[in-house]
Design an enzyme around this catalytic site. Sequence first.
Site, mmCIF file in Angstrom:
data_model
loop_
_atom_site.group_PDB
_atom_site.id
_atom_site.type_symbol
_atom_site.label_atom_id
_atom_site.label_comp_id
_atom_site.label_asym_id
_atom_site.label_seq_id
_atom_site.Cartn_x
_atom_site.Cartn_y
_atom_site.Cartn_z
ATOM 1 N N CYS A 193 0.854 -1.185 0.000
ATOM 2 C CA CYS A 193 0.000 0.000 0.000
ATOM 3 C C CYS A 193 0.892 1.238 0.000
ATOM 4 O O CYS A 193 1.776 1.362 0.853
ATOM 5 C CB CYS A 193 -0.901 -0.008 1.232
ATOM 6 S SG CYS A 193 -1.883 1.498 1.406
ATOM 7 N N ASP B 174 -0.038 -5.867 0.462
ATOM 8 C CA ASP B 174 -1.342 -6.139 -0.132
ATOM 9 C C ASP B 174 -1.231 -7.438 -0.914
ATOM 10 O O ASP B 174 -0.260 -7.655 -1.634
ATOM 11 C CB ASP B 174 -1.772 -5.019 -1.083
ATOM 12 C CG ASP B 174 -2.129 -3.740 -0.356
ATOM 13 O OD1 ASP B 174 -2.561 -3.816 0.809
ATOM 14 O OD2 ASP B 174 -1.980 -2.664 -0.954
ATOM 15 N N SER C 13 3.583 -17.674 -21.029
ATOM 16 C CA SER C 13 3.288 -17.792 -19.595
ATOM 17 C C SER C 13 4.507 -17.506 -18.711
ATOM 18 O O SER C 13 4.388 -16.852 -17.681
ATOM 19 C CB SER C 13 2.708 -19.165 -19.273
ATOM 20 O OG SER C 13 3.613 -20.177 -19.627
ATOM 21 N N GLU D 162 -6.034 -0.147 -8.396
ATOM 22 C CA GLU D 162 -6.462 0.454 -9.657
ATOM 23 C C GLU D 162 -5.266 0.739 -10.554
ATOM 24 O O GLU D 162 -5.295 0.494 -11.748
ATOM 25 C CB GLU D 162 -7.212 1.777 -9.423
ATOM 26 C CG GLU D 162 -8.426 1.653 -8.566
ATOM 27 C CD GLU D 162 -8.153 1.968 -7.103
ATOM 28 O OE1 GLU D 162 -7.025 1.671 -6.622
ATOM 29 O OE2 GLU D 162 -9.054 2.484 -6.442
#
Length: 94
Positions: free
Chosen positions: A4, A11, A28, A46
């Site tokens: 954060c 997080d 991948s 976001e």
Amino acid sequence: ISFCPVTGQPDFNKVIIEYAPDKLCVESKSLKLYLWTFRESYIFGEGLANEIAKNIFEAVMPRWCKITIIHTTRRLDLLCFVYRNNLFSKLHDW
């Protein structure tokens, strides 16, 4: 794991990447190594979704792309951030 930017606490995010490839696709192992670069980043969910989508568009130019970030906070609340875009609307300015 990312951190954060406000509190510096870790997080835990689950990243779901969906896209329709055009001429190129994402390998991948490359994707795993790319996602690993966010491990020590201080970024909001976001921003993480937007950054991943931007880089996928730059790398493989998919027809459309949807990035979903499922974020588990330290109190076990779930937040979900979704970034959607399609190449056709970007190219034709619709």
